[in-house]
Motif scaffolding. Structure first.
Motif, PDB file in Angstrom:
ATOM      1  N   GLY A 134       0.817  -1.208   0.000  1.00  0.00           N
ATOM      2  CA  GLY A 134       0.000   0.000   0.000  1.00  0.00           C
ATOM      3  C   GLY A 134       0.847   1.253   0.000  1.00  0.00           C
ATOM      4  O   GLY A 134       2.078   1.204   0.132  1.00  0.00           O
ATOM      5  N   PRO A 135       0.205   2.416  -0.143  1.00  0.00           N
ATOM      6  CA  PRO A 135       0.925   3.691  -0.224  1.00  0.00           C
ATOM      7  C   PRO A 135       1.813   3.982   0.986  1.00  0.00           C
ATOM      8  O   PRO A 135       2.885   4.567   0.842  1.00  0.00           O
ATOM      9  CB  PRO A 135      -0.202   4.723  -0.329  1.00  0.00           C
ATOM     10  N   LEU A 136       1.375   3.572   2.180  1.00  0.00           N
ATOM     11  CA  LEU A 136       2.125   3.895   3.390  1.00  0.00           C
ATOM     12  C   LEU A 136       3.381   3.051   3.561  1.00  0.00           C
ATOM     13  O   LEU A 136       4.177   3.299   4.465  1.00  0.00           O
ATOM     14  CB  LEU A 136       1.235   3.735   4.630  1.00  0.00           C
ATOM     15  N   THR A 137       3.545   2.059   2.699  1.00  0.00           N
ATOM     16  CA  THR A 137       4.742   1.217   2.789  1.00  0.00           C
ATOM     17  C   THR A 137       5.489   1.145   1.461  1.00  0.00           C
ATOM     18  O   THR A 137       6.307   0.260   1.249  1.00  0.00           O
ATOM     19  CB  THR A 137       4.369  -0.205   3.263  1.00  0.00           C
ATOM     20  N   TYR A 143       7.472   4.970   6.993  1.00  0.00           N
ATOM     21  CA  TYR A 143       6.812   3.666   7.052  1.00  0.00           C
ATOM     22  C   TYR A 143       5.588   3.654   7.973  1.00  0.00           C
ATOM     23  O   TYR A 143       5.674   3.954   9.158  1.00  0.00           O
ATOM     24  CB  TYR A 143       7.802   2.602   7.515  1.00  0.00           C
ATOM     25  N   GLY A 144       4.458   3.316   7.369  1.00  0.00           N
ATOM     26  CA  GLY A 144       3.224   3.157   8.115  1.00  0.00           C
ATOM     27  C   GLY A 144       2.514   4.443   8.467  1.00  0.00           C
ATOM     28  O   GLY A 144       1.422   4.411   9.044  1.00  0.00           O
ATOM     29  N   MET A 145       3.111   5.615   8.079  1.00  0.00           N
ATOM     30  CA  MET A 145       2.518   6.879   8.530  1.00  0.00           C
ATOM     31  C   MET A 145       2.263   7.889   7.416  1.00  0.00           C
ATOM     32  O   MET A 145       1.197   8.494   7.367  1.00  0.00           O
ATOM     33  CB  MET A 145       3.412   7.503   9.609  1.00  0.00           C
ATOM     34  N   ILE A 146       3.230   8.093   6.525  1.00  0.00           N
ATOM     35  CA  ILE A 146       3.049   9.089   5.450  1.00  0.00           C
ATOM     36  C   ILE A 146       3.485   8.481   4.133  1.00  0.00           C
ATOM     37  O   ILE A 146       4.616   7.998   3.992  1.00  0.00           O
ATOM     38  CB  ILE A 146       3.856  10.374   5.710  1.00  0.00           C
ATOM     39  N   ALA A 147       2.586   8.506   3.149  1.00  0.00           N
ATOM     40  CA  ALA A 147       2.891   7.995   1.816  1.00  0.00           C
ATOM     41  C   ALA A 147       3.674   9.030   1.022  1.00  0.00           C
ATOM     42  O   ALA A 147       3.536  10.241   1.252  1.00  0.00           O
ATOM     43  CB  ALA A 147       1.598   7.664   1.073  1.00  0.00           C
ATOM     44  N   PRO A 148       4.507   8.597   0.089  1.00  0.00           N
ATOM     45  CA  PRO A 148       5.201   9.559  -0.781  1.00  0.00           C
ATOM     46  C   PRO A 148       4.209  10.298  -1.661  1.00  0.00           C
ATOM     47  O   PRO A 148       3.219   9.725  -2.113  1.00  0.00           O
ATOM     48  CB  PRO A 148       6.135   8.674  -1.610  1.00  0.00           C
ATOM     49  N   SER A 149       4.482  11.577  -1.892  1.00  0.00           N
ATOM     50  CA  SER A 149       3.590  12.382  -2.738  1.00  0.00           C
ATOM     51  C   SER A 149       3.690  11.976  -4.194  1.00  0.00           C
ATOM     52  O   SER A 149       2.755  12.174  -4.973  1.00  0.00           O
ATOM     53  CB  SER A 149       3.920  13.875  -2.595  1.00  0.00           C
ATOM     54  N   LYS A 150       4.851  11.422  -4.572  1.00  0.00           N
ATOM     55  CA  LYS A 150       5.049  10.906  -5.933  1.00  0.00           C
ATOM     56  C   LYS A 150       5.811   9.592  -5.836  1.00  0.00           C
ATOM     57  O   LYS A 150       6.612   9.396  -4.929  1.00  0.00           O
ATOM     58  CB  LYS A 150       5.845  11.899  -6.788  1.00  0.00           C
ATOM     59  N   TRP A 151       5.583   8.698  -6.779  1.00  0.00           N
ATOM     60  CA  TRP A 151       6.334   7.454  -6.856  1.00  0.00           C
ATOM     61  C   TRP A 151       7.372   7.598  -7.953  1.00  0.00           C
ATOM     62  O   TRP A 151       7.037   7.616  -9.139  1.00  0.00           O
ATOM     63  CB  TRP A 151       5.401   6.285  -7.125  1.00  0.00           C
ATOM     64  N   VAL A 152       8.623   7.703  -7.537  1.00  0.00           N
ATOM     65  CA  VAL A 152       9.703   7.962  -8.495  1.00  0.00           C
ATOM     66  C   VAL A 152      10.790   6.892  -8.410  1.00  0.00           C
ATOM     67  O   VAL A 152      11.908   7.092  -8.886  1.00  0.00           O
ATOM     68  CB  VAL A 152      10.317   9.364  -8.246  1.00  0.00           C
ATOM     69  N   THR A 153      10.471   5.752  -7.821  1.00  0.00           N
ATOM     70  CA  THR A 153      11.454   4.691  -7.607  1.00  0.00           C
ATOM     71  C   THR A 153      11.816   3.985  -8.902  1.00  0.00           C
ATOM     72  O   THR A 153      10.937   3.642  -9.697  1.00  0.00           O
ATOM     73  CB  THR A 153      10.915   3.653  -6.610  1.00  0.00           C
ATOM     74  N   LYS A 154      13.101   3.761  -9.092  1.00  0.00           N
ATOM     75  CA  LYS A 154      13.577   3.017 -10.258  1.00  0.00           C
ATOM     76  C   LYS A 154      13.416   1.522 -10.021  1.00  0.00           C
ATOM     77  O   LYS A 154      13.352   1.068  -8.882  1.00  0.00           O
ATOM     78  CB  LYS A 154      15.040   3.368 -10.539  1.00  0.00           C
ATOM     79  N   PRO A 155      13.358   0.726 -11.078  1.00  0.00           N
ATOM     80  CA  PRO A 155      13.129  -0.717 -10.934  1.00  0.00           C
ATOM     81  C   PRO A 155      14.228  -1.425 -10.162  1.00  0.00           C
ATOM     82  O   PRO A 155      15.345  -0.913 -10.013  1.00  0.00           O
ATOM     83  CB  PRO A 155      13.083  -1.206 -12.396  1.00  0.00           C
ATOM     84  N   ALA A 156      13.900  -2.613  -9.679  1.00  0.00           N
ATOM     85  CA  ALA A 156      14.888  -3.460  -9.010  1.00  0.00           C
ATOM     86  C   ALA A 156      16.093  -3.655  -9.922  1.00  0.00           C
ATOM     87  O   ALA A 156      15.959  -3.790 -11.135  1.00  0.00           O
ATOM     88  CB  ALA A 156      14.271  -4.811  -8.670  1.00  0.00           C
TER      89      ALA A 156
END
Length: 241
Positions: A134-137, A143-156
């Motif tokens: 989910g967004p909070l993880t 962790y468990g409290m605030i989701a990122p405002s944007k998802w900018v993670t590069k692939p594994a």
């Protein structure tokens, strides 16, 4: 003669600020400390590893790597700094194998009453973006409290960067992920307490959450988390504030 003397004084005054500025820049850059040595874990140790029986971490060319398949010994095998920190800015890069996750923590106590770093240290999540959490993880979340405002993670398999500021002087935490500011949060006070209240970290009466003082330590160790899979870190640098 007066004209020549005046010109010499003017030239000397004009050069002085440049020299002062250079010294100031040198002093400022010297405050940054490199925590990831080229081929050494100097300044780091495995959590509660007094018996020296825990393993799983290797270092090569300045890259710290945890490989679950090489891990031995009982208990948590997260890597902790020897030094403790309060307010700081830290930058580093991380990379993980598919379906892996890890985390960055601060304010960690190594007292034996705490079985894991996450019982005291808040965490900025590190996660393969393909994992359906989910967004909070998600990666970059508090962790468990605030989701990122944007998802900018590069692939594994690709390197990601974090620039994290923990400033108790201004009661402010900030996460910049791959150059994008994605999370900001307080570190204490009523707003912090309200964020913790609905999470598992607020329940210290049921296992395994007994003896937890989550987010209570303004001074503590920094930790990078062990977890299933292969997780690497490099270019770890810190600036105390």
């Amino acid at each position: 003669l007066l004209l020549i003397t005046g010109l010499l004084i003017f030239a000397a005054c004009k050069e002085t600020p440049n020299k002062t500025s250079n010294k100031s820049e040198t002093a400022s850059s010297a405050k940054w400390e490199t925590l990831s040595k080229i081929n050494s874990f100097e300044g780091w140790h495995i959590f509660q590893n007094e018996s020296k029986t825990k393993s799983g971490w290797t270092v090569e060319d300045g890259v710290f790597t945890f490989d679950e398949s090489n891990a031995k010994g009982e208990g948590n095998k997260s890597l902790l700094t020897d030094s403790v920190y309060s307010s700081f800015e830290i930058t580093f890069e991380w990379k993980l194998s598919a379906n892996s996750n890890s985390g960055f923590m601060w304010g960690v106590s190594e007292d034996l009453q705490y079985e894991h770093p996450y019982l005291t240290g808040p965490e900025i999540q590190i996660l393969d973006p393909e994992v359906p959490d989910g967004p909070l993880t998600q990666a970059g979340a508090l962790y468990g409290m605030i989701a990122p405002s944007k998802w900018v993670t590069k692939p594994a398999g690709e390197w990601n960067s974090y620039d994290i500021t923990i400033n108790h002087n201004s009661n402010n935490g900030v996460v910049v992920h791959n150059g994008t500011k994605i999370v900001e949060f307080p570190l204490s006070g009523e707003e912090w307490d309200a964020m913790v209240a609905p999470t598992k970290f607020n329940n210290c009466d049921e296992k395994p959450w007994q003896n937890c003082d989550f987010g209570k330590f303004k001074t503590g160790r920094i930790s990078i988390q062990d977890h299933p899979g292969v997780i690497s870190f490099r270019n770890i640098k810190i600036l105390e504030l």
